[in-house]
Design a protein around this motif. Structure first.
Motif: not given
Ligand code: BV8
Length: 244
Positions: A44-45, A47-49, A51, A54, A164
């Motif tokens: 997982f990046r 930036e993806d978590l 936020s 997410a 975030w």
């Protein structure tokens, strides 16, 4: 500019502003964002978590990531770089301002913000949670007593008390930081890749106002070409070279 000149400028300066990123905690064993995440999180990046989307999609999964990081930072200790910045604050007093992007709480545990200067956590911290309904902030329970998702004393769900991607930074903290960097005579940019805004913009605020801006980082960053001087070393050694 060379190292002796950078040292002299820092020594002479009355108003000093410092921006730190994950690199200053690397020597405490906390992985940086750009290091390949280890193990389970490698897929997982951040930036993806990190936020709102997410979290809205799967609050339990996002809380698992934050709870793991929370446990890690409580086991970590401030390193020599954190302590050198607390010492610099003691020398400069009220004209010292430290803005960190880190959420690990290690600057506060090294005493920054209590030596006469100011510490702001631009992106919040992992050790508190925010009541989703009232916005009140509460300390998280000890990791062993942490059930997910944690609840506030009001019985509402707590969210991680961090900023975030796509969320606004705390206005007062950002405004105070922008003013400190605009008024600084010397700014230090320590352990950050300088890609996340508006935090990275603080380095440009200082540069535009004519400050000497010195980077401490073992690698070149996006900010390097815009700065006065770079100490190409890890935070503890680079800060020691500037301060001792
Ligand atoms: C905002 C908390 C207004 C959470 C973090 C599209 C849509 C929405 C927004 C954007 C968009 N495009 C751009 C944006 C703006 C976005 C942004 O900048 N994105 C980037 C990725 C391009 N910014 C935001 O969203 C910010 N809010 O703009 O609001 C808005 C509102 C709505 C819509 C639009 C705009 C909020 C940003 C805050 C995000 N939260 N953290 C959490 O931690 O989980 S960011 C997080 O990542 C950190 O806090 C930090 O800021 C960043 C990581 O950067 P670094 O700290 O620099 O770490 P990194 O790993 O990158 O680098 C480490 C460095 O250390 C390296 O240079 C390495 O060489 C060095 N190093 C390694 N070892 C050592 C060392 N140095 C010294 N010693 C060592 N030993």
């Amino acid at each position: 500019m060379d190292l002796p000149q950078a040292r002299a400028a820092l020594q002479r300066a009355r108003r000093v502003a410092v921006l730190t990123g994950a690199g200053v905690s690397a020597e405490s064993g906390i992985p940086t964002f750009r290091d390949p995440q280890s193990g389970h999180w490698a897929r997982f990046r951040p930036e993806d978590l990190a936020s709102p989307g997410a979290y809205a999609r799967d609050p339990g999964f996002v809380w698992e990531w934050y709870a793991g990081r929370y446990r890690d930072v409580l086991r970590a200790e401030p390193n020599r770089g954190h302590h050198l910045l607390a010492e610099l604050e003691r020398r400069k007093g009220a004209d010292f301002f430290l803005a960190t992007q880190n959420v690990d709480g290690l600057h506060a545990r090294a005493g920054s913000g209590t030596r006469g200067g100011t510490l702001v956590e631009l992106h919040g911290n992992l050790i508190t949670g925010r009541d989703e309904k009232t916005g009140e902030v509460f300390p998280l329970p000890e990791p062993d007593a942490l059930t997910l998702p944690p609840l506030s004393p009001n019985g509402h769900r707590l969210r991680p008390n961090v900023v975030w991607f796509g969320e606004y930074l705390p206005e007062a903290a950002l405004w105070a930081a922008q003013r400190a960097f605009e008024e600084a005579e010397v700014a230090l940019i320590v352990g950050t890749s300088g890609v996340v805004y508006p935090a990275a913009g603080l380095a440009l605020d200082a540069r535009r106002s004519g400050a000497v801006v010195i980077e401490v980082n073992p690698e070149e960053t996006e900010l390097t070409p815009l700065l006065s001087f770079s100490v190409r070393d890890v935070a503890s050694r680079g800060l020691a070279a500037l301060l001792e």
